[in-house]
Design an enzyme around this catalytic site. Structure first.
Site, mmCIF file in Angstrom:
data_model
loop_
_atom_site.group_PDB
_atom_site.id
_atom_site.type_symbol
_atom_site.label_atom_id
_atom_site.label_comp_id
_atom_site.label_asym_id
_atom_site.label_seq_id
_atom_site.Cartn_x
_atom_site.Cartn_y
_atom_site.Cartn_z
ATOM 1 N N ASP A 199 18.159 -10.905 10.640
ATOM 2 C CA ASP A 199 16.836 -10.618 10.066
ATOM 3 C C ASP A 199 15.779 -11.145 11.016
ATOM 4 O O ASP A 199 15.961 -12.209 11.619
ATOM 5 C CB ASP A 199 16.710 -11.299 8.683
ATOM 6 N N TYR A 229 8.180 7.788 5.229
ATOM 7 C CA TYR A 229 9.185 6.814 4.783
ATOM 8 C C TYR A 229 10.457 7.541 4.350
ATOM 9 O O TYR A 229 11.565 7.254 4.834
ATOM 10 C CB TYR A 229 8.620 5.953 3.630
ATOM 11 N N TYR A 264 18.660 4.175 -3.875
ATOM 12 C CA TYR A 264 18.148 3.296 -4.925
ATOM 13 C C TYR A 264 16.995 3.971 -5.651
ATOM 14 O O TYR A 264 16.126 4.550 -5.009
ATOM 15 C CB TYR A 264 17.564 1.990 -4.364
ATOM 16 N N ASN A 324 14.356 2.364 -8.761
ATOM 17 C CA ASN A 324 13.329 1.311 -8.644
ATOM 18 C C ASN A 324 13.881 -0.070 -9.002
ATOM 19 O O ASN A 324 13.866 -0.453 -10.171
ATOM 20 C CB ASN A 324 12.131 1.650 -9.534
ATOM 21 N N ASP A 349 2.140 9.731 -5.046
ATOM 22 C CA ASP A 349 3.029 9.464 -6.188
ATOM 23 C C ASP A 349 3.521 10.777 -6.796
ATOM 24 O O ASP A 349 2.756 11.734 -6.907
ATOM 25 C CB ASP A 349 2.284 8.689 -7.292
HETATM 26 P P1 NAD Z 1 12.386 -6.202 2.034
HETATM 27 O O1 NAD Z 1 11.202 -5.925 2.905
HETATM 28 O O2 NAD Z 1 12.272 -7.288 1.030
HETATM 29 O O3 NAD Z 1 13.675 -6.493 2.939
HETATM 30 C C1 NAD Z 1 13.847 -5.928 4.215
HETATM 31 C C2 NAD Z 1 14.361 -7.026 5.130
HETATM 32 O O4 NAD Z 1 14.542 -6.469 6.431
HETATM 33 C C3 NAD Z 1 13.357 -8.183 5.284
HETATM 34 O O5 NAD Z 1 14.048 -9.411 5.214
HETATM 35 C C4 NAD Z 1 12.760 -7.965 6.658
HETATM 36 O O6 NAD Z 1 12.324 -9.171 7.246
HETATM 37 C C5 NAD Z 1 13.924 -7.326 7.371
HETATM 38 N N1 NAD Z 1 13.519 -6.495 8.524
HETATM 39 C C6 NAD Z 1 12.539 -5.561 8.562
HETATM 40 N N2 NAD Z 1 12.481 -5.014 9.782
HETATM 41 C C7 NAD Z 1 13.456 -5.598 10.522
HETATM 42 C C8 NAD Z 1 13.895 -5.442 11.861
HETATM 43 N N3 NAD Z 1 13.309 -4.577 12.701
HETATM 44 N N4 NAD Z 1 14.920 -6.209 12.291
HETATM 45 C C9 NAD Z 1 15.526 -7.107 11.461
HETATM 46 N N5 NAD Z 1 15.139 -7.292 10.189
HETATM 47 C C10 NAD Z 1 14.122 -6.542 9.722
HETATM 48 O O7 NAD Z 1 12.780 -4.824 1.332
HETATM 49 P P2 NAD Z 1 13.859 -4.533 0.188
HETATM 50 O O8 NAD Z 1 13.112 -4.107 -1.006
HETATM 51 O O9 NAD Z 1 14.831 -5.617 0.105
HETATM 52 O O10 NAD Z 1 14.522 -3.231 0.806
HETATM 53 C C11 NAD Z 1 15.726 -3.272 1.564
HETATM 54 C C12 NAD Z 1 16.057 -1.870 2.042
HETATM 55 O O11 NAD Z 1 16.155 -1.004 0.916
HETATM 56 C C13 NAD Z 1 15.005 -1.272 2.973
HETATM 57 O O12 NAD Z 1 15.680 -0.527 3.974
HETATM 58 C C14 NAD Z 1 14.228 -0.336 2.049
HETATM 59 O O13 NAD Z 1 13.679 0.756 2.740
HETATM 60 C C15 NAD Z 1 15.320 0.121 1.081
HETATM 61 N N6 NAD Z 1 14.824 0.540 -0.244
HETATM 62 C C16 NAD Z 1 14.063 -0.327 -0.990
HETATM 63 C C17 NAD Z 1 13.619 0.064 -2.246
HETATM 64 C C18 NAD Z 1 12.759 -0.835 -3.093
HETATM 65 O O14 NAD Z 1 12.170 -0.354 -4.061
HETATM 66 N N7 NAD Z 1 12.677 -2.129 -2.836
HETATM 67 C C19 NAD Z 1 13.934 1.336 -2.725
HETATM 68 C C20 NAD Z 1 14.725 2.187 -1.935
HETATM 69 C C21 NAD Z 1 15.172 1.769 -0.701
HETATM 70 N N1 UDP Z 2 1.951 1.944 -10.515
HETATM 71 C C1 UDP Z 2 0.781 1.662 -11.201
HETATM 72 N N2 UDP Z 2 0.018 0.595 -10.795
HETATM 73 C C2 UDP Z 2 0.385 -0.223 -9.758
HETATM 74 C C3 UDP Z 2 1.592 0.074 -9.071
HETATM 75 C C4 UDP Z 2 2.350 1.164 -9.472
HETATM 76 O O1 UDP Z 2 0.409 2.377 -12.141
HETATM 77 O O2 UDP Z 2 -0.348 -1.156 -9.433
HETATM 78 C C5 UDP Z 2 2.796 3.080 -10.957
HETATM 79 C C6 UDP Z 2 3.016 4.129 -9.885
HETATM 80 O O3 UDP Z 2 1.967 5.084 -9.920
HETATM 81 C C7 UDP Z 2 4.378 4.707 -10.302
HETATM 82 C C8 UDP Z 2 5.102 3.502 -10.913
HETATM 83 O O4 UDP Z 2 4.081 2.571 -11.272
HETATM 84 O O5 UDP Z 2 4.216 5.681 -11.316
HETATM 85 C C9 UDP Z 2 6.085 2.828 -9.948
HETATM 86 O O6 UDP Z 2 5.395 2.525 -8.754
HETATM 87 P P1 UDP Z 2 6.041 1.591 -7.632
HETATM 88 O O7 UDP Z 2 5.032 1.492 -6.509
HETATM 89 O O8 UDP Z 2 6.516 0.329 -8.255
HETATM 90 O O9 UDP Z 2 7.334 2.381 -7.177
HETATM 91 P P2 UDP Z 2 7.491 3.822 -6.476
HETATM 92 O O10 UDP Z 2 8.315 4.631 -7.419
HETATM 93 O O11 UDP Z 2 6.142 4.399 -6.248
HETATM 94 O O12 UDP Z 2 8.214 3.502 -5.212
#
Ligand code: NAD
Ligand code: UDP
Length: 344
Positions: A33, A152, A179, A181, A299
């Site tokens: 990380d 993204y 994933y 939410n 959104d």
């Molecule tokens: P997060 O930002 O908390 O964790 C990501 C980690 O990766 C962090 O520790 C960050 O420091 C590290 N990182 C970022 N860029 C890096 C790099 N270039 N080299 C090494 N480390 C690096 O995010 P998260 O919510 O834990 O998400 C983890 C993964 O899941 C991500 O790939 C994200 O896109 C994916 N994801 C997250 C969600 C969500 O809602 N949280 C949903 C779908 C997918």
């Molecule tokens: N949302 C909201 N207010 C906020 C953040 C999010 O109303 O301050 C709503 C957003 O429009 C969506 C839902 O909550 O309908 C989930 O948003 P989030 O950003 O948590 O996740 P997303 O699905 O967009 O990745």
């Protein structure tokens, strides 16, 4: 059986909870990380919670082949990799697409090339429900078309495609977990989501309003074609998601098939923003002031998983309730009002 697992991005929100689950399963972990969006304190607490020292940190960037090689060398032999390291903010990806392609796609390419060099071809990849774009039919099944509407999601589709090609070329075992939410925190309140600055996501925003750090929640959009007009998402407890990684990795170790295992990871039950707000109020006894404002750009009205394939292929399904998501997220916020920052 204990394995050696390389976890990129293991200090982040989902990564830290997954590291805890892996340690509790008896695996040894090397975390790579660069702390771009996280703190080493998260990993210290993970080890404390697990009562295990089987976690080694290599601080470095997943785009840097030398750092990735160093992580492999530190581990000795790596049985499998879980690849969380990446960026996840939709708006930021629209503003800076090249950065997203670099970290998410180039980072994954560098990692896969290193895996090949080190003779490790078992990988769980963090994908997202946003690969489905703005779908019209629900629930979402994995064979529905990918139609990403922002950089993204486009980067996640690109990585899924690269991994699919590697599997077709032979000898890779890959799971792409889409994933929905993830929210909440470990029930200890010791690890959780630690957003920098103003949270983009609904849950951390709600907990910060509850803590009095922010005056009120702004609910984005009240005129969606949903029963109460607010957006619907499939929220799942981060511990359920973490456990899904443990199970997926075990499954890959047993598997001979060449196709990637592409699975939705959600509950199958969508909730509107207002339902979440009221659920949080019920779970905590607090009141969340809110106002209804304009829709947020980018959104979509609704995302809701069909979780059947994960049940069939992994024997996994989300089991924690909205009440637990709210209670555990709130416990984390209360115990750590400024996240890890003042504690590291
Ligand atoms: P997060 O930002 O908390 O964790 C990501 C980690 O990766 C962090 O520790 C960050 O420091 C590290 N990182 C970022 N860029 C890096 C790099 N270039 N080299 C090494 N480390 C690096 O995010 P998260 O919510 O834990 O998400 C983890 C993964 O899941 C991500 O790939 C994200 O896109 C994916 N994801 C997250 C969600 C969500 O809602 N949280 C949903 C779908 C997918
Ligand atoms: N949302 C909201 N207010 C906020 C953040 C999010 O109303 O301050 C709503 C957003 O429009 C969506 C839902 O909550 O309908 C989930 O948003 P989030 O950003 O948590 O996740 P997303 O699905 O967009 O990745």
């Amino acid at each position: 059986m204990g394995r050696r697992v390389l976890v990129t991005g293991g200090a982040g929100f989902i990564g830290s909870h997954t590291c805890l689950v892996l340690l509790e399963q008896g695996h040894e972990i090397v975390v790579l990380d660069n702390f771009d969006n996280s703190s080493p304190e998260a990993l210290r607490r993970v080890q404390e919670l697990a009562g295990s020292t089987q976690l080694t940190l290599v601080e470095g960037d997943v785009r840097d082949p030398k750092a990735v090689d160093q992580a492999f060398r530190t581990a000795g032999t790596v049985d499998g990799v879980i690849h969380f390291a990446g960026l996840k903010a939709v708006g930021e990806s629209v503003a800076n697409p090249l950065h997203y392609w670099d970290v998410n796609v180039n980072g994954s390419r560098v990692l896969a090339a290193a895996m090949d060099r080190h003779d490790c071809r078992t990988l769980v990849f963090s994908s997202t429900a946003t690969v489905y774009g703005e779908p019209q039919t629900f629930p979402l099944r994995e064979d529905m078309p990918m139609a990403p509407i922002h950089p993204y999601a486009q980067t996640k589709v690109a990585v899924e495609q690269i991994l699919g090609a590697l599997c077709r070329a032979g000898s890779w075992q890959v799971a792409c977990l889409r994933y929905f939410n993830p929210v909440g925190a470990h029930p200890s309140g010791q690890i959780g989501e630690d957003p920098m600055g103003t949270p983009n996501n609904l849950f951390p925003f709600i907990t910060q309003v509850a803590a009095g750090r922010r005056e009120r929640l702004r609910i984005f959009g009240q005129d969606y074609a949903t029963p109460d007009g607010t957006g619907i998402r499939d929220y799942l407890h981060v511990m359920d998601l973490a456990e899904a990684h443990g199970v997926a990795l075990d499954r890959l170790f047993q598997r001979q098939n060449a196709d990637p295992l592409t699975l939705n990871i959600g509950t199958g039950r969508g909730l509107s923003v207002l339902e979440v707000v009221h659920g949080f109020e019920q779970a905590t006894g607090l009141t969340i002031p809110y106002e209804l404002v304009e829709r947020r750009a980018g959104d979509v009205p609704r995302l809701e998983a069909c979780p059947q394939s994960a049940q069939t292929m992994l024997g996994w399904s989300a089991r924690r309730t909205l009440e637990e998501m709210c209670r555990d997220g709130w416990a984390w916020q209360q115990a750590n009002p400024t996240g890890y920052r003042n504690n590291s």
